[in-house]
Design a protein around this motif. Structure first.
Motif, PDB file in Angstrom:
ATOM      1  N   UNK A   1     -16.016  28.726  40.220  1.00 23.23           N
ATOM      2  CA  UNK A   1     -14.708  28.282  40.679  1.00 23.23           C
ATOM      3  C   UNK A   1     -13.634  29.350  40.495  1.00 23.23           C
ATOM      4  N   UNK A   2     -12.543  29.205  41.240  1.00 25.41           N
ATOM      5  CA  UNK A   2     -11.405  30.125  41.143  1.00 25.41           C
ATOM      6  C   UNK A   2     -10.956  30.284  39.702  1.00 25.41           C
ATOM      7  N   UNK A   3     -10.595  31.512  39.367  1.00 25.15           N
ATOM      8  CA  UNK A   3     -10.044  31.898  38.066  1.00 25.15           C
ATOM      9  C   UNK A   3     -11.029  31.767  36.911  1.00 25.15           C
ATOM     10  N   UNK A   4     -12.305  31.534  37.173  1.00 28.03           N
ATOM     11  CA  UNK A   4     -13.325  31.499  36.120  1.00 28.03           C
ATOM     12  C   UNK A   4     -13.572  32.921  35.647  1.00 28.03           C
ATOM     13  N   UNK A   5     -13.660  33.109  34.343  1.00 25.45           N
ATOM     14  CA  UNK A   5     -13.959  34.423  33.759  1.00 25.45           C
ATOM     15  C   UNK A   5     -15.335  34.357  33.104  1.00 25.45           C
ATOM     16  N   UNK A   6     -16.272  35.095  33.687  1.00 22.23           N
ATOM     17  CA  UNK A   6     -17.624  35.185  33.128  1.00 22.23           C
ATOM     18  C   UNK A   6     -17.678  36.475  32.333  1.00 22.23           C
ATOM     19  N   UNK A   7     -18.006  36.386  31.065  1.00 22.02           N
ATOM     20  CA  UNK A   7     -18.002  37.551  30.193  1.00 22.02           C
ATOM     21  C   UNK A   7     -19.190  38.467  30.428  1.00 22.02           C
ATOM     22  N   UNK A   8     -19.141  39.655  29.827  1.00 24.44           N
ATOM     23  CA  UNK A   8     -20.255  40.591  29.943  1.00 24.44           C
ATOM     24  C   UNK A   8     -21.556  39.976  29.438  1.00 24.44           C
ATOM     25  N   UNK A   9     -22.632  40.221  30.193  1.00 23.52           N
ATOM     26  CA  UNK A   9     -23.990  39.827  29.782  1.00 23.52           C
ATOM     27  C   UNK A   9     -24.177  38.332  29.585  1.00 23.52           C
ATOM     28  N   UNK A  10     -23.400  37.545  30.306  1.00 24.39           N
ATOM     29  CA  UNK A  10     -23.558  36.097  30.257  1.00 24.39           C
ATOM     30  C   UNK A  10     -24.318  35.625  31.495  1.00 24.39           C
ATOM     31  N   UNK A  11     -25.139  34.610  31.325  1.00 24.24           N
ATOM     32  CA  UNK A  11     -25.804  33.935  32.436  1.00 24.24           C
ATOM     33  C   UNK A  11     -25.079  32.622  32.669  1.00 24.24           C
ATOM     34  N   UNK A  12     -24.641  32.432  33.916  1.00 24.24           N
ATOM     35  CA  UNK A  12     -23.980  31.199  34.312  1.00 24.24           C
ATOM     36  C   UNK A  12     -24.749  30.574  35.460  1.00 24.24           C
ATOM     37  N   UNK A  13     -24.738  29.243  35.529  1.00 29.16           N
ATOM     38  CA  UNK A  13     -25.398  28.563  36.625  1.00 29.16           C
ATOM     39  C   UNK A  13     -24.844  27.174  36.823  1.00 29.16           C
ATOM     40  N   UNK A  14     -25.134  26.609  37.983  1.00 31.08           N
ATOM     41  CA  UNK A  14     -24.730  25.245  38.308  1.00 31.08           C
ATOM     42  C   UNK A  14     -23.554  25.196  39.261  1.00 31.08           C
ATOM     43  N   UNK A  15     -23.179  23.956  39.612  1.00 28.71           N
ATOM     44  CA  UNK A  15     -22.055  23.733  40.513  1.00 28.71           C
ATOM     45  C   UNK A  15     -21.215  22.596  39.953  1.00 28.71           C
ATOM     46  N   UNK A  16     -20.113  22.878  39.304  1.00 33.94           N
ATOM     47  CA  UNK A  16     -19.564  24.215  39.090  1.00 33.94           C
ATOM     48  C   UNK A  16     -20.362  24.975  38.022  1.00 33.94           C
ATOM     49  N   UNK A  17     -20.297  26.294  38.122  1.00 35.38           N
ATOM     50  CA  UNK A  17     -21.048  27.143  37.189  1.00 35.38           C
ATOM     51  C   UNK A  17     -20.503  26.995  35.768  1.00 35.38           C
ATOM     52  N   UNK A  18     -21.465  26.963  34.845  1.00 33.42           N
ATOM     53  CA  UNK A  18     -21.144  26.878  33.405  1.00 33.42           C
ATOM     54  C   UNK A  18     -21.982  27.918  32.671  1.00 33.42           C
ATOM     55  N   UNK A  19     -21.506  28.298  31.484  1.00 39.50           N
ATOM     56  CA  UNK A  19     -22.241  29.237  30.638  1.00 39.50           C
ATOM     57  C   UNK A  19     -23.586  28.630  30.254  1.00 39.50           C
ATOM     58  N   UNK A  20     -24.656  29.447  30.359  1.00 36.34           N
ATOM     59  CA  UNK A  20     -25.992  29.004  29.955  1.00 36.34           C
ATOM     60  C   UNK A  20     -26.428  29.735  28.689  1.00 36.34           C
TER      61      UNK A  20
END
Length: 188
Positions: free
Chosen positions: A124-143
């Motif tokens: 989603x807009x304005x989401x910040x995924x950090x270095x070396x993180x795996x995200x998934x789903x709808x909406x995407x979440x940290x895994x």
């Protein structure tokens, strides 16, 4: 031949040794680094704002990159892999990131260095995924966290593979030109 089109006084700038599939479209304010590959049915639409792409980036078949007029831009670092049918709209993707097939990354989202976005995810807009993180789903979440060296190595390998794949098409073109030249020589 790829469709490369100027708009609003901007002409795409393509780096050295880039592969552009025959039916990809690159429009307007797009600046691409060296050793990139833009695959079939991909659209890089820099008509309303800028798209900046680093070196050794592969943007796979059917992907669409676009921005918001005067609001968002796209910045993609080096050694990034963007899977088939991905939509990136006004986001920043850091070096060594991988965006999985069919994912959507929305305006002002940021994908950190070496991060992975799972196939089919919606960032989603304005989401910040950090270095070396795996995200998934709808909406995407940290895994989970991923090993930084493993992530870099995977994306280096994917980028290298896509460069290799692109040479197959150059070889086909050279073979076709040679065959046509031989045929023309025989007809004379």
């Amino acid at each position: 031949m790829a469709l490369i089109k100027s708009v609003r006084g901007y002409t795409p700038e393509i780096g050295k040794n880039c592969f552009l599939a025959d039916n990809c479209t690159i429009i307007g304010d797009v600046v691409m680094g060296d050793d990139c590959s833009i695959w079939f049915n991909t659209v890089l639409r820099g008509d309303v704002n800028s798209i900046k792409i680093g070196n050794r980036v592969n943007i796979q078949d059917g992907s669409v990159l676009h921005t918001l007029y005067q609001k968002s831009t796209i910045e993609i670092g080096d050694d990034v892999s963007i899977g088939h049918n991905v939509t990136i709209h006004g986001a920043k993707i850091h070096d060594f990131a991988l965006i999985g097939m069919g994912a959507v990354v929305m305006d002002d989202a940021e994908v950190g260095e070496g991060a992975l976005v799972a196939a089919g995810s919606v960032v989603l807009s304005r989401t910040k995924i950090g270095p070396n993180e795996l995200w998934g789903g709808a909406p995407a979440k940290f895994i989970k966290m991923v090993d930084p060296e493993q992530s870099k190595e995977i994306n280096r390998k994917i980028a290298k593979n896509y460069l290799m794949y692109s040479t197959w098409y150059d070889a086909e073109l050279e073979n076709r030109i040679e065959t046509e030249a031989e045929r023309d020589a025989e007809q004379k």
